[in-house]
Scaffold this motif. Structure first.
Motif: not given
Ligand code: BTN
Length: 344
Positions: A82-109
């Protein structure tokens, strides 16, 4: 975000400007120097340095010499990215996980409740997904695994060009972070360096009556992966930024830069589709002029000398009779030696 009027670019936070200034400076810089350059009081400079330290930046503060940046955080957490984002929308919000099955799958859910631009990043993927049902090698502590939710107002027929645009954005980020690394795009959505795979893009979407409802753009980029950690199956075909440059990178910075580059690229694509990217795609195209074989679904194989990427995103394959065959999808490979043989 798509089809909405353009707004002024998101202002970089002052903390990010202080970080940018420290980065651009070798050795120590005085608090006075930063305050004059950025138009801040010295107390404000000190507060921003404290904020950066709290975000994991290692900054040496020395009474008579000033400040020196020693390192930026690696782990792509909410704060560090977040400290290095210059975007208006992308990455807002940004969710971080130490471990997931797949970031695509988790976001699709999460698409029902998530806003456009929501991004999900992980340190480790237990079941990273690749194209065509493959897995994506996703060890911890090494790479960037990032997914972004987009809601473009386009028909299904137009969405096929989005991975190419995401590919351009990734190539721009790589050019900025690791200038001199000759990154190329292998149609339709692989990032290559000297014929080895640096990253890949997986777009997964949902549509209704030919209209796209949402698309999750998943980006996997090999960042600090060392050659010794590559499994045998991909040891000869994969690479990473660290292998190419012999430097390590902050994955937080890489994830932020991917989003910083993806946003304007996505906006340009929403407004004008592939048109603004044609020249860039031609320069990035790693297949152009090479004899290429494309495996499509249903075991269909087509081949020919690649003649570039069409305005509709298709791969143009020159046929023996001189015509061009437009290929919409598939897995493309250069067939070494074939171009010369065919010309004889
Ligand atoms: C490819 O096969 O080249 C596409 C690979 C895409 C991998 C990324 S990593 C982040 C996102 N989450 C996934 O499970 N896959 C994509």
């Amino acid at each position: 975000m798509c089809a909405r009027p353009k707004r002024a670019p998101f202002a970089r936070s002052t903390t990010a400007r202080v970080l940018g200034y420290l980065r651009a400076t070798d050795g120590y810089v005085s608090g006075q120097g930063i305050s004059e350059e950025l138009g801040l009081s010295r107390v404000a400079v000190w507060k921003h340095v404290k904020t950066l330290q709290a975000q994991g930046c290692r900054i040496d503060a020395c009474r008579h010499r000033g400040y020196r940046l020693i390192g930026v955080p690696d782990m792509p957490t909410e704060d560090a990215v977040g400290a290095q984002l210059r975007t208006r929308r992308l990455g807002r919000p940004l969710i971080f996980f130490r471990e997931v099955d797949s970031t695509n799958r988790q976001l699709l859910l999460r698409t029902a409740a998530a806003e456009e631009g929501t991004a999900l990043v992980a340190d480790f993927q237990a079941a990273g997904r690749g194209r065509l049902g493959r897995t994506w090698f996703s060890p911890a502590g090494a790479n960037v695994y990032l997914s972004v939710l987009l809601r473009p107002r386009v028909g299904l027929a137009q969405i096929a060009t989005l991975p190419l645009v995401a590919g351009c954005a990734v190539a721009r980020a790589v050019a900025k972070l690791a200038p001199g690394v000759p990154v190329r795009l292998k149609w339709p959505n692989d990032l290559h360096v000297n014929g080895r795979k640096l990253g890949g893009i997986l777009c997964e979407l949902s549509a209704e009556a030919d209209e796209v409802r949402h698309v999750v753009v998943g980006i996997g980029l090999n960042v600090n992966l060392r050659r010794s950690r590559l499994p045998a199956a991909i040891a000869r075909v994969a690479t990473s930024l660290a292998i190419e440059t012999r430097h390590t990178f902050s994955r937080a910075e890489v994830a932020a830069e991917l989003l910083n580059q993806l946003e304007p690229a996505y906006e340009a694509w929403c407004a004008e589709r592939l048109a603004p990217f044609r020249t860039e795609l031609a320069a990035l195209d790693s297949l152009k002029g090479k004899f290429t074989r494309v495996r499509q679904s249903g075991r269909r194989v087509v081949e020919g000398v690649a003649g570039g990427i069409g305005a509709d995103g298709t791969l143009q394959l020159r046929q023996p009779d001189g015509s061009l065959l437009a290929v919409c999808s598939g897995d493309a490979h250069v067939v070494p030696g074939e171009a010369k043989k065919k010309r004889k």
